[in-house]
Design a protein around this motif. Structure first.
Motif, PDB file in Angstrom:
ATOM      1  N   ILE A   1       0.978  -1.187   0.154  1.00 39.98           N
ATOM      2  CA  ILE A   1       0.390  -0.079   0.000  1.00 39.98           C
ATOM      3  C   ILE A   1       0.645   0.814  -0.620  1.00 39.98           C
ATOM      4  CG2 ILE A   1      -1.773   1.330   1.166  1.00 39.98           C
ATOM      5  CD1 ILE A   1      -3.449  -1.651   0.058  1.00 39.98           C
ATOM      6  N   ASP A   2       0.735   2.573  -1.166  1.00 41.69           N
ATOM      7  CA  ASP A   2       1.291   3.172  -0.980  1.00 41.69           C
ATOM      8  C   ASP A   2       1.417   4.643  -0.333  1.00 41.69           C
ATOM      9  OD1 ASP A   2       3.490   4.461  -1.876  1.00 41.69           O
ATOM     10  OD2 ASP A   2       2.546   4.434  -4.242  1.00 41.69           O
ATOM     11  N   ASP A   3       1.732   5.214  -0.286  1.00 44.70           N
ATOM     12  CA  ASP A   3       1.790   7.258   0.560  1.00 44.70           C
ATOM     13  C   ASP A   3       0.823   6.316   1.901  1.00 44.70           C
ATOM     14  OD1 ASP A   3       2.755   7.827  -1.932  1.00 44.70           O
ATOM     15  OD2 ASP A   3       0.861   7.788  -3.078  1.00 44.70           O
ATOM     16  N   PHE A   4       1.121   5.461   2.468  1.00 41.19           N
ATOM     17  CA  PHE A   4       0.694   4.770   3.452  1.00 41.19           C
ATOM     18  C   PHE A   4      -0.171   6.191   4.291  1.00 41.19           C
ATOM     19  CE2 PHE A   4      -0.660   3.215   7.457  1.00 41.19           C
ATOM     20  CZ  PHE A   4      -2.312   2.614   7.528  1.00 41.19           C
TER      21      PHE A   4
ATOM     22  N   ALA B   1      10.350   3.252   4.407  1.00 39.76           N
ATOM     23  CA  ALA B   1       9.725   4.549   4.299  1.00 39.76           C
ATOM     24  C   ALA B   1      10.187   5.292   2.990  1.00 39.76           C
ATOM     25  CB  ALA B   1      10.582   5.329   5.513  1.00 39.76           C
ATOM     26  N   GLU B   2       9.447   6.651   2.721  1.00 36.32           N
ATOM     27  CA  GLU B   2       9.948   7.238   1.698  1.00 36.32           C
ATOM     28  C   GLU B   2      10.053   8.382   1.760  1.00 36.32           C
ATOM     29  OE1 GLU B   2       6.130   6.742  -1.498  1.00 36.32           O
ATOM     30  OE2 GLU B   2       5.452   8.429  -0.773  1.00 36.32           O
ATOM     31  N   GLY B   3      10.814   9.000   0.671  1.00 39.17           N
ATOM     32  CA  GLY B   3      10.904  10.211   1.587  1.00 39.17           C
ATOM     33  C   GLY B   3      12.198  10.661   2.403  1.00 39.17           C
TER      34      GLY B   3
HETATM   35 CA    CA Z   1       4.468   6.770  -2.262  1.00 38.72          CA
END
Ligand code: CA
Ligand code: C2E
Ligand code: CA
Ligand code: CA
Length: 280
Positions: free
Chosen positions: A179-182, A236-238
């Motif tokens: 699940i992206d952008d959770f 974790a992205e970013g």
């Molecule tokens: Ca994302």
């Protein structure tokens, strides 16, 4: 007041007009691009395993090489492709190219990595999606466990029974689902528990604000702990700084992705990156 209203109306109209004009132009160019094998290039952004610093995989991010405008980023055309249904043939090309590149990564011998592909809502309702994925897996002889599909919470909430059906079919092919952008959507973790998913990707907005806002730090920590309780892994992205990486590693986040390690890079650059990180 009347005059101001009139002016606002005019400005609004001009903006709408520009928007529609842009939509029509981009859509037309996208149709042309579909016939050009080199129009869409896939860039790869590494994901680093927090525990040992090795590259565990990457995310495939599409770039459009426009003959006149140069490189166009997905934020400028994915929505238009989605609204015009062109996302289905474009998305199929992305799936095919990415899986082809994965077989090349495998051939280099820098370890078994996992490649994540973004899926948009429209693709998710395409009945031939599963077949397209399976065909490419067979054609390029990769292991399905090396593939992950990233979907957003908004997809999963649109039509729950249909979503569950497709998710189970996808899962049966042996790929994993993230699940992206959770955290930016509306679903709760207890709700997601019903979905056959493997991974939660914590949205970069929380990660970026962790160092300036303690609430964001608590949110990230809570997501990671709850995800692990439900047997999901976390990405974790970013991750832009060493400080972000250290905090997330302390919180037991599984994988880290962001500019601190690398921007999304072309295929050959990614192979070099793998070589640097995954060999001694
Ligand atoms: Ca994302
Ligand atoms: P996303 O899936 O959330 O992808 C992450 C975006 O964050 C990427 O932007 C990436 O370049 C950027 N990013 C990576 N690390 C950092 C960082 O440390 N800091 C910051 N501020 N940003 C970072 P990109 O490549 O422009 O893609 C934008 C969005 O377009 C993606 O968001 C995804 O929703 C969509 N997209 C990209 N490729 C595809 C594709 O092949 N298919 C579909 N359906 N959508 C795609
Ligand atoms: Ca993504
Ligand atoms: Ca996003």
């Amino acid at each position: 007041a009347k005059k101001a209203d009139k002016n606002n109306y005019k400005v609004f109209n001009n903006k709408m007009y520009a928007k529609i004009k842009n939509f029509v132009k981009v859509e037309k160019d996208l149709r042309i691009a579909l016939d050009d094998e080199k129009a869409f290039e896939i860039f790869y952004q590494p994901k680093i395993k927090a525990q040992d610093g090795f590259v565990s995989g990457c995310e495939a991010l599409v770039r459009w090489k426009h003959p006149k405008k140069g490189i166009i980023y997905p934020d400028e055309f994915i929505d238009i492709a989605e609204e015009s249904a062109l996302i289905i043939p474009i998305g199929n090309k992305i799936i095919e190219k990415t899986i082809k590149d994965l077989s090349e990564f495998n051939s280099k011998g820098y370890g078994t990595i996992k490649v994540a592909i973004n899926l948009s809502a429209k693709q998710f309702t395409d009945n031939s999606l599963i077949g397209t994925i399976q065909k490419a897996i067979e054609k390029y002889d990769v292991h399905p466990s090396q593939l992950e599909f990233e979907i957003t919470e908004s997809i999963s909430m649109q039509n729950i029974s249909k979503t569950l059906e497709v998710l189970h079919q996808l899962k049966q092919t042996g790929v994993s689902i993230a699940i992206d952008d959770f955290g930016t959507g509306y679903s709760s973790l207890s709700y997601l528990k019903q979905f056959p998913i493997n991974t939660l990707k914590i949205d970069k907005s929380f990660v970026l604000d962790m160092t300036i806002d303690n609430d964001d730090k608590s949110i990230v920590n809570t997501i990671i702990n709850m995800a692990h309780t439900l047997n999901f892994t976390t990405v974790a992205e970013g991750v832009e700084t060493l400080e972000h990486a250290d905090i997330l590693t302390d919180m037991n986040c599984d994988e880290l992705q962001g500019y601190y390690y690398s921007k999304p890079i072309a295929k050959d650059e990614f192979i070099n990156f793998l070589k640097t990180y995954n060999t001694n």
